[in-house]
Design an enzyme around this catalytic site. Structure first.
Site, PDB file in Angstrom:
ATOM      1  N   THR A  30       9.656   8.306  10.780  1.00 33.03           N
ATOM      2  CA  THR A  30      10.383   7.029  10.899  1.00 33.03           C
ATOM      3  C   THR A  30      10.643   6.536   9.474  1.00 33.03           C
ATOM      4  OG1 THR A  30       8.207   5.975  11.215  1.00 33.03           O
ATOM      5  CG2 THR A  30       9.560   6.321  13.172  1.00 33.03           C
ATOM      6  N   LYS A  80      -0.321  -1.503  13.509  1.00 30.34           N
ATOM      7  CA  LYS A  80      -0.131  -0.472  12.480  1.00 30.34           C
ATOM      8  C   LYS A  80       0.508  -1.072  11.219  1.00 30.34           C
ATOM      9  CE  LYS A  80       0.328   3.300  10.273  1.00 30.34           C
ATOM     10  NZ  LYS A  80      -0.781   4.013   9.676  1.00 30.34           N
ATOM     11  N   PHE A  92     -10.834  -0.203  -1.275  1.00 30.66           N
ATOM     12  CA  PHE A  92      -9.468  -0.570  -1.690  1.00 30.66           C
ATOM     13  C   PHE A  92      -9.481  -1.652  -2.765  1.00 30.66           C
ATOM     14  CE2 PHE A  92      -5.667   1.240   0.307  1.00 30.66           C
ATOM     15  CZ  PHE A  92      -6.289   2.334   0.865  1.00 30.66           C
ATOM     16  N   MET A  93     -10.337  -1.429  -3.751  1.00 27.86           N
ATOM     17  CA  MET A  93     -10.513  -2.390  -4.837  1.00 27.86           C
ATOM     18  C   MET A  93     -10.179  -1.787  -6.181  1.00 27.86           C
ATOM     19  SD  MET A  93     -11.396  -5.424  -4.209  1.00 27.86           S
ATOM     20  CE  MET A  93     -12.591  -6.599  -3.636  1.00 27.86           C
ATOM     21  N   GLY A  95      -4.908  -0.852 -10.986  1.00 32.61           N
ATOM     22  CA  GLY A  95      -4.238   0.077 -11.892  1.00 32.61           C
ATOM     23  C   GLY A  95      -2.753   0.177 -11.619  1.00 32.61           C
ATOM     24  N   GLY A 103       1.589   4.098  -3.795  1.00 35.17           N
ATOM     25  CA  GLY A 103       2.778   4.891  -3.467  1.00 35.17           C
ATOM     26  C   GLY A 103       2.512   5.642  -2.180  1.00 35.17           C
ATOM     27  N   CYS A 121       3.762   6.274   3.199  1.00 32.85           N
ATOM     28  CA  CYS A 121       3.586   5.225   4.218  1.00 32.85           C
ATOM     29  C   CYS A 121       3.687   3.801   3.692  1.00 32.85           C
ATOM     30  CB  CYS A 121       2.253   5.414   4.926  1.00 32.85           C
ATOM     31  SG  CYS A 121       2.261   6.836   6.009  1.00 32.85           S
ATOM     32  N   LYS A 149       7.301   2.549   2.608  1.00 34.34           N
ATOM     33  CA  LYS A 149       8.301   2.472   3.687  1.00 34.34           C
ATOM     34  C   LYS A 149       7.890   1.475   4.769  1.00 34.34           C
ATOM     35  CE  LYS A 149       7.194   6.062   7.083  1.00 34.34           C
ATOM     36  NZ  LYS A 149       6.898   5.227   8.240  1.00 34.34           N
ATOM     37  N   ARG A 166       5.823  11.675  -2.885  1.00 37.42           N
ATOM     38  CA  ARG A 166       6.749  10.659  -2.389  1.00 37.42           C
ATOM     39  C   ARG A 166       6.325   9.266  -2.872  1.00 37.42           C
ATOM     40  NH1 ARG A 166       7.030  12.290   3.874  1.00 37.42           N
ATOM     41  NH2 ARG A 166       4.982  13.120   3.364  1.00 37.42           N
TER      42      ARG A 166
END
Ligand SMILES: NC(=O)c1ccc[n+]([C@@H]2O[C@H](COP(=O)([O-])OP(=O)(O)OC[C@H]3O[C@@H](n4cnc5c(N)ncnc54)[C@H](O)[C@@H]3O)[C@@H](O)[C@H]2O)c1
Ligand SMILES: O=c1ccn([C@@H]2O[C@H](COP(=O)(O)OP(=O)(O)O[C@H]3O[C@H](CO)[C@@H](O)[C@H](O)[C@H]3O)[C@@H](O)[C@H]2O)c(=O)[nH]1
Length: 429
Positions: A84, A212, A257-258, A261, A265, A268, A271, A334
């Site tokens: 998608t 999601k 997720f800390m 920097g 990218g 997922c 987009k 990507r």
């Protein structure tokens, strides 16, 4: 249970191999003949830890691939795992989903058996019932709810850890319109749901679709917030990593997720955040926080090159770029931040020499004008400056001795002996 999986890319191949591993009979329907042949030969079409063994074990018995949609008629459940992508303006492009739904609907026209169609692709709220459902009805001649049931089951696996993420998820989400569909999905996922630590969320289709996007929007925005705090920390001469490690000890925030920097990218986050922004605008709402998350993310590569330019006159300088993939552990480039760094460096007249342990061949066709090295040391040899764009473990404790002048700007916080360098700048510390 007999299951078909439409699309055999990262998600479809992983889900197929894992469902076969859980004891189901699985067929992958894929338009790419090379992928079909690879799976049927017992090999993995993509590199993911734990995938090759599973395909080798089950191919030819409970796992097979085909280009023929007719195969879905031998199954009770079909998962749509089609891409998608985003259009040029950032909005959700449903053309491939529509084509897949058409082929599936036509294949289902030739059977009276009940069938459950599950959308696993990431789609905006309303797509499963408003786009996929009507196409299936039109092509199959069967009404949704009267022979064909619809469900939405978003996927949260990460590239590089796809198999483990699928088999050991934090949560499984079933969006369904009827109890029977939910019961079928519970049976299919039983071994995963029985695992301690897996939460099951049962909801309506629209909520499942949005969960999601909300998940990815939250994580991408978290990294952007962490990057903004990192930029702020740097202004104050403070170390963002020490600051955020302490912040993450608060259970409401979490230590994951800390890493500040160069930013996010991949195939997922960019987009999906863009599709949500575009879709939301169509609904008449301005998603200002998501706009800001993207703006912060877009600025980090420019900040990195700006820091380098404080020490090296970029025009005509030889600059080593360490890391090309969007994160370590994958050859996927990507929307990799490294590509934005290369574009910025090139625009400012630098001669780029790039190194990545696995991703060079995915960059070379689109960037023929830069040099590529087959080791980090060779990329660094004679360089006037170096930037770290991906935190590959092999960059830890790397020797920068061969550089003309050891000026290193680090966008990912690798382990470096700063004393051995002429200049070391961390993007957010
Ligand atoms: N890659 C991830 O980490 C990830 C994680 C969670 C969710 N998702 C979502 O899952 C969906 C699939 O993503 P992906 O990364 O697996 O995509 P992908 O591009 O890796 O794979 C899609 C596959 O579908 C095949 N295909 C295209 N048209 C077809 C058709 N008409 N019939 C049959 N096969 C067809 C392609 O050849 C390709 O092999 C997307 O919506 C994505 O956003 C991806
Ligand atoms: O602390 C962090 C964590 C991540 N990143 C960056 O964020 C991007 C995405 O990383 P990650 O989430 O590990 O990779 P993906 O494989 O893209 O997985 C995301 O996208 C998938 C597709 O939707 C979802 O299924 C996953 O849950 C979601 O984590 C990468 O560029 C990372 O370098 C950081 O900069 N700092």
């Amino acid at each position: 249970m007999n299951v078909s999986i439409i699309g055999s890319g990262y998600v479809g191949t992983t889900v197929a191999a894992c469902l076969a591993d859980l004891g189901h009979d699985v067929v992958n329907v894929e338009i790419d003949e090379e992928i079909v042949e690879t799976i049927n030969a017992g090999e993995a079409p993509i590199h993911e830890s734990g995938l090759a063994e599973r395909i080798a074990e089950h191919a030819g018995t409970t796992l097979r691939a085909t280009t023929e949609y007719d195969a879905v008629r031998e199954t009770e459940v079909t998962f749509l795992c089609l891409p998608t992508p985003q259009t040029d303006d950032g909005s959700l492009d449903l053309a491939i989903m529509e084509a897949g739904a058409e082929s599936l609907g036509r294949a289902l026209a030739a059977t009276d058996d009940d069938h459950l169609v599950v959308v696993k692709s990431t789609v905006l709220p309303g797509t499963t019932e408003g786009v996929v459902g009507p196409i299936l009805e039109r092509e199959s001649g069967t009404e949704i709810g009267d022979g064909i049931a619809l469900a939405m089951n978003p996927e949260f696996l990460r590239m590089g850890t796809a198999v483990r993420d699928f088999l050991e998820p934090d949560k499984v989400v079933f969006g369904t319109a009827d109890d029977e569909a939910a019961a079928t999905l519970r049976e299919l996922y039983a071994p995963i749901l029985e695992r301690a630590g897996t939460d099951l969320v049962e909801t309506d289709i629209r909520e499942a679709e949005l969960i999601k996007y909300a998940n990815n929007a939250f994580l991408a925005s978290k990294v952007s917030l962490v990057n903004e705090l990192g930029n702020i920390a740097r202004e104050y001469g403070a170390d963002a990593y020490e600051v955020l490690e302490a912040v993450g000890l608060d259970e409401r925030i979490s230590e994951r997720f800390m890493r500040s920097g160069l930013g996010w990218g991949g195939s997922c986050f960019p987009k999906d955040v863009n599709a949500l922004r575009a879709g939301t605008r169509e609904q008449g709402y301005d998603p200002e926080l998501l706009d800001a998350a993207v703006a912060v993310n877009d600025e980090q590569p420019r900040r990195l090159v700006g820091l380098l330019a404080d020490h090296v006159s970029l025009s005509g300088a030889r600059i080593a770029v360490l890391g090309l993939s969007f994160k370590p552990g994958t050859d996927d480039v990507r929307k990799s931040r490294a590509l934005d760094v290369i574009a910025e460096l090139t625009e400012r007249g630098a001669d780029v020499v790039a190194y990545d342990p696995v991703a060079i061949e995915n960059v070379r066709p689109d960037y023929p004008g830069i040099e590529y090295a087959d080791t980090a040391e060779r990329a660094l040899a004679g360089a006037d400056g170096a930037v770290v764009a991906t935190d590959w473990p092999e960059f830890d404790d790397l020797s920068f001795d061969g550089m003309a002048r050891a000026v290193v700007v680090d966008g990912r916080r690798i382990d470096v002996d700063e004393d051995a360098l002429d200049v070391y700048e961390g993007l957010t510390w």
